[in-house]
Scaffold this active site. Sequence first.
Site, PDB file in Angstrom:
ATOM      1  N   SER A  36       0.717  -0.664   0.210  1.00 47.69           N
ATOM      2  CA  SER A  36      -0.021   0.113   0.190  1.00 47.69           C
ATOM      3  C   SER A  36       0.908   1.227  -0.013  1.00 47.69           C
ATOM      4  CB  SER A  36      -0.664  -0.218   0.895  1.00 47.69           C
ATOM      5  OG  SER A  36      -0.279  -0.043   2.028  1.00 47.69           O
ATOM      6  N   ASP A  77      13.411  -4.791   8.591  1.00 48.48           N
ATOM      7  CA  ASP A  77      12.219  -3.830   8.192  1.00 48.48           C
ATOM      8  C   ASP A  77      11.697  -2.805   9.582  1.00 48.48           C
ATOM      9  OD1 ASP A  77       9.794  -3.580   7.101  1.00 48.48           O
ATOM     10  OD2 ASP A  77       8.506  -5.223   6.941  1.00 48.48           O
ATOM     11  N   HIS A 129      11.882  -3.939   4.641  1.00 49.33           N
ATOM     12  CA  HIS A 129      10.383  -4.227   3.514  1.00 49.33           C
ATOM     13  C   HIS A 129      10.621  -4.526   2.403  1.00 49.33           C
ATOM     14  CE1 HIS A 129       5.931  -3.905   4.519  1.00 49.33           C
ATOM     15  NE2 HIS A 129       6.481  -3.007   3.233  1.00 49.33           N
ATOM     16  N   SER A 160       2.869  -7.309   2.876  1.00 46.73           N
ATOM     17  CA  SER A 160       2.466  -6.472   3.277  1.00 46.73           C
ATOM     18  C   SER A 160       0.925  -5.691   3.532  1.00 46.73           C
ATOM     19  CB  SER A 160       3.201  -5.335   3.615  1.00 46.73           C
ATOM     20  OG  SER A 160       3.032  -3.837   3.957  1.00 46.73           O
ATOM     21  N   PHE A 161       0.339  -4.927   3.356  1.00 43.14           N
ATOM     22  CA  PHE A 161      -1.259  -4.537   3.143  1.00 43.14           C
ATOM     23  C   PHE A 161      -1.557  -5.881   2.501  1.00 43.14           C
ATOM     24  CE2 PHE A 161      -3.853  -3.259  -1.057  1.00 43.14           C
ATOM     25  CZ  PHE A 161      -4.670  -3.017  -0.681  1.00 43.14           C
TER      26      PHE A 161
END
Length: 278
Positions: free
Chosen positions: A35, A225, A253, A104-105
Amino acid sequence: MTDNPEIGRRIRTGGFETNYHDRGEGPPVLLIHGSGPGVSAWANWRLTLPALAGRYRAIAPDMVGFGYTERPEGITYDLDTWCRHALDVLDALDIGRAHIVGNSFGGGLALALALRHPERVGRLVLMGSVGVSFELTPGLDTVWGYTPSVENMRGLLDIFAYSRELVSDELAEMRYQASVRPGVQEAYAAMFPAPRQRWVDAMASPEDEIRTLDAETLIVHGRDDRVIPPENAHRLHELIGPSQLHVFGRCGHWTQIEHAHRFNRLVSDFLAEAGDSL
């Protein structure tokens, strides 16, 4: 035709058109991006798509609100909307069941899909994933609170990547330009307004439900991260019975970019264990 690699094919999904990339043949794998501001499926998965395409049908859509997918007026950006969109992508492509890889998202979304619609999900890969509640990190607060400028984008890239070698003025300029296309920042600002802890919690699935997950799951995280804490990966590993955890050192990340070759081989081999059947 366009020379912009972020623009792939278009397909009708529910009430709007989705931009997506479709590479290779074999068992279908749905790749769900993160995101970040100005993100697109291609930006997240440009090194993963060709690697998986030799063995799988790799499908990477721009989730609604991101990239070059149409943004319907008045749409609500939440987990329900994004889950519905992912299912609409599979339905539009006549795919009953797919492996899901979420970043992630996208990991939180992939996890929710596997819990809500287990019949549609084969194996699951969660990379740098949300999906459980955690204290909002300064890094994620900065990502979600981005306001457009080349300087701010450069700062975000420094947060995302462990190695400074991956961060250049050219990349910052390219991602900045993506973040200021018409309608992009307006949609982005509407998704995660302050206070942002509530959006971390809104992307989480109930832990008692996560414990019931039967899907074989690969959890991948960068040890360094600064956006999503590595503790998330360990918590998901504790909760998901049929799971394995791989942590990359000297990695932020961007596991799929910072350690692309090893990430691609790890994911490909994990999915291969399921064979050709889903």
